[in-house]
Design a protein around this motif. Sequence first.
Motif, PDB file in Angstrom:
ATOM      1  N   ARG A  63       0.849  -1.188   0.000  1.00  0.00           N
ATOM      2  CA  ARG A  63       0.000   0.000   0.000  1.00  0.00           C
ATOM      3  C   ARG A  63       0.890   1.245   0.000  1.00  0.00           C
ATOM      4  N   PHE A  64       0.582   2.198  -0.885  1.00  0.00           N
ATOM      5  CA  PHE A  64       1.325   3.461  -0.954  1.00  0.00           C
ATOM      6  C   PHE A  64       0.345   4.629  -0.834  1.00  0.00           C
ATOM      7  N   ILE A  65       0.610   5.483   0.127  1.00  0.00           N
ATOM      8  CA  ILE A  65      -0.180   6.699   0.353  1.00  0.00           C
ATOM      9  C   ILE A  65       0.728   7.880   0.047  1.00  0.00           C
ATOM     10  N   VAL A  66       0.381   8.669  -0.964  1.00  0.00           N
ATOM     11  CA  VAL A  66       1.256   9.752  -1.413  1.00  0.00           C
ATOM     12  C   VAL A  66       0.573  11.107  -1.213  1.00  0.00           C
ATOM     13  N   ASP A  67       1.366  12.065  -0.762  1.00  0.00           N
ATOM     14  CA  ASP A  67       0.929  13.464  -0.648  1.00  0.00           C
ATOM     15  C   ASP A  67       2.156  14.318  -0.976  1.00  0.00           C
ATOM     16  N   VAL A 120       5.508  10.108   1.452  1.00  0.00           N
ATOM     17  CA  VAL A 120       4.952   8.871   0.907  1.00  0.00           C
ATOM     18  C   VAL A 120       5.044   7.830   2.016  1.00  0.00           C
ATOM     19  N   LYS A 121       3.905   7.266   2.395  1.00  0.00           N
ATOM     20  CA  LYS A 121       3.868   6.194   3.388  1.00  0.00           C
ATOM     21  C   LYS A 121       3.580   4.880   2.668  1.00  0.00           C
ATOM     22  N   TYR A 122       4.265   3.843   3.077  1.00  0.00           N
ATOM     23  CA  TYR A 122       4.066   2.557   2.403  1.00  0.00           C
ATOM     24  C   TYR A 122       3.987   1.425   3.429  1.00  0.00           C
ATOM     25  N   ASP A 123       3.271   0.381   3.049  1.00  0.00           N
ATOM     26  CA  ASP A 123       3.007  -0.747   3.942  1.00  0.00           C
ATOM     27  C   ASP A 123       3.124  -2.046   3.151  1.00  0.00           C
ATOM     28  N   GLY A 165       3.397 -17.648   8.913  1.00  0.00           N
ATOM     29  CA  GLY A 165       2.829 -16.984  10.086  1.00  0.00           C
ATOM     30  C   GLY A 165       1.736 -15.995   9.697  1.00  0.00           C
ATOM     31  N   PRO A 166       1.130 -15.370  10.689  1.00  0.00           N
ATOM     32  CA  PRO A 166       0.065 -14.410  10.394  1.00  0.00           C
ATOM     33  C   PRO A 166       0.647 -13.125   9.772  1.00  0.00           C
ATOM     34  N   SER A 167      -0.058 -12.574   8.841  1.00  0.00           N
ATOM     35  CA  SER A 167       0.382 -11.328   8.202  1.00  0.00           C
ATOM     36  C   SER A 167       0.115 -10.136   9.109  1.00  0.00           C
ATOM     37  N   ARG A 168       0.964  -9.161   9.006  1.00  0.00           N
ATOM     38  CA  ARG A 168       0.767  -7.918   9.742  1.00  0.00           C
ATOM     39  C   ARG A 168       1.313  -6.761   8.908  1.00  0.00           C
ATOM     40  N   HIS A 169       1.048  -5.552   9.360  1.00  0.00           N
ATOM     41  CA  HIS A 169       1.480  -4.363   8.623  1.00  0.00           C
ATOM     42  C   HIS A 169       2.929  -4.030   8.950  1.00  0.00           C
ATOM     43  N   HIS A 170       3.685  -3.659   7.903  1.00  0.00           N
ATOM     44  CA  HIS A 170       5.067  -3.220   8.042  1.00  0.00           C
ATOM     45  C   HIS A 170       5.182  -1.855   7.358  1.00  0.00           C
ATOM     46  N   TRP A 171       5.178  -0.800   8.160  1.00  0.00           N
ATOM     47  CA  TRP A 171       5.115   0.558   7.614  1.00  0.00           C
ATOM     48  C   TRP A 171       6.502   1.188   7.510  1.00  0.00           C
ATOM     49  N   GLY A 172       6.650   2.034   6.504  1.00  0.00           N
ATOM     50  CA  GLY A 172       7.807   2.902   6.342  1.00  0.00           C
ATOM     51  C   GLY A 172       7.349   4.199   5.680  1.00  0.00           C
ATOM     52  N   TRP A 173       8.241   5.182   5.624  1.00  0.00           N
ATOM     53  CA  TRP A 173       7.833   6.424   4.962  1.00  0.00           C
ATOM     54  C   TRP A 173       9.024   7.131   4.335  1.00  0.00           C
ATOM     55  N   ILE A 174       8.715   7.995   3.398  1.00  0.00           N
ATOM     56  CA  ILE A 174       9.713   8.689   2.587  1.00  0.00           C
ATOM     57  C   ILE A 174       9.454  10.195   2.700  1.00  0.00           C
ATOM     58  N   LYS A 175      10.524  10.943   2.935  1.00  0.00           N
ATOM     59  CA  LYS A 175      10.442  12.399   2.942  1.00  0.00           C
ATOM     60  C   LYS A 175      10.709  12.899   1.524  1.00  0.00           C
ATOM     61  N   VAL A 176       9.709  13.522   0.907  1.00  0.00           N
ATOM     62  CA  VAL A 176       9.768  13.908  -0.506  1.00  0.00           C
ATOM     63  C   VAL A 176      10.606  15.170  -0.685  1.00  0.00           C
TER      64      VAL A 176
END
Length: 256
Positions: free
Chosen positions: A97-101, A123-126, A135-146
């Motif tokens: 998942r990518f969330i961009v602003d 930009v936030k990504y998961d 194993g069970p899936s979970r969210h792994h978040w990171g982010w980028i400073k544009v």
Amino acid sequence: MSRKARVLAAGLGTLGVVVTAAAGGATAGGATAQAETPRPAETPRSAQPPRGPAQPPRGPAQPPRGPAQAPRPVEEAHVTGDAWLEYPGDPEYPYRRFIVDAHGGPWKVVGGKMVMGAGRGTVKYDHYAPDEPGGPSRHHWGWIKVDYVMATGPVAVVSGIQQDTEHGTPPNQKRANLTFYQSPRGHRYDRMGFSWGIVFPQCQQMGNGPAPFNANSPGPFGKWLKGYTVKDAPLTLPTGDIKPPDNPSDCSFADE
């Protein structure tokens, strides 16, 4: 009165002009002769002094001039949105998942010199996947400073520096380049690409975006998100005596 004067007086009397004799008692036409004050002669128009050349008609009053206008600011591009993507390089756990602003442009001028990077935003990504296989899936978040945005038509390149993630990122892989494509067929057909996985992540330079190889998808929860919106901007080159930008010294971004 002499004979010549009497003849002249008789002629003028016929015209109704009263003439006074030198002795003061003569009459003409039965009326007592009265002396008339002579009128001053009118100056003929041809003898009037010239008025000078005709003045042009005055137009409307002009507004006062203000200070010199500053150059118009460079138009900015904008990339916004949110989507689950299906990454072809990971068939077992493909959803990212990518969330961009992101907003801005590819360069700016500072002190008469071109400096690459005039973007801002995040930009936030998961990556939704298990920590261990099976194993069970979970969210792994990171982010980028544009710090860089370039958009033309429906395609945009967004670049920035990856910030601390839970697993860390080597310094020479911190520069991330992303591409976004807004499809004219609708947001379900939007696409996006990132500079790792099936692209060498080492030593990426600003603006070198890959092809948008990830297709939009409903993601692991079967829910379509809003997709991506790209608002492009013309590339306005600076004018005048502008120095070119410096080349990057190396590909390490450890201090950023």
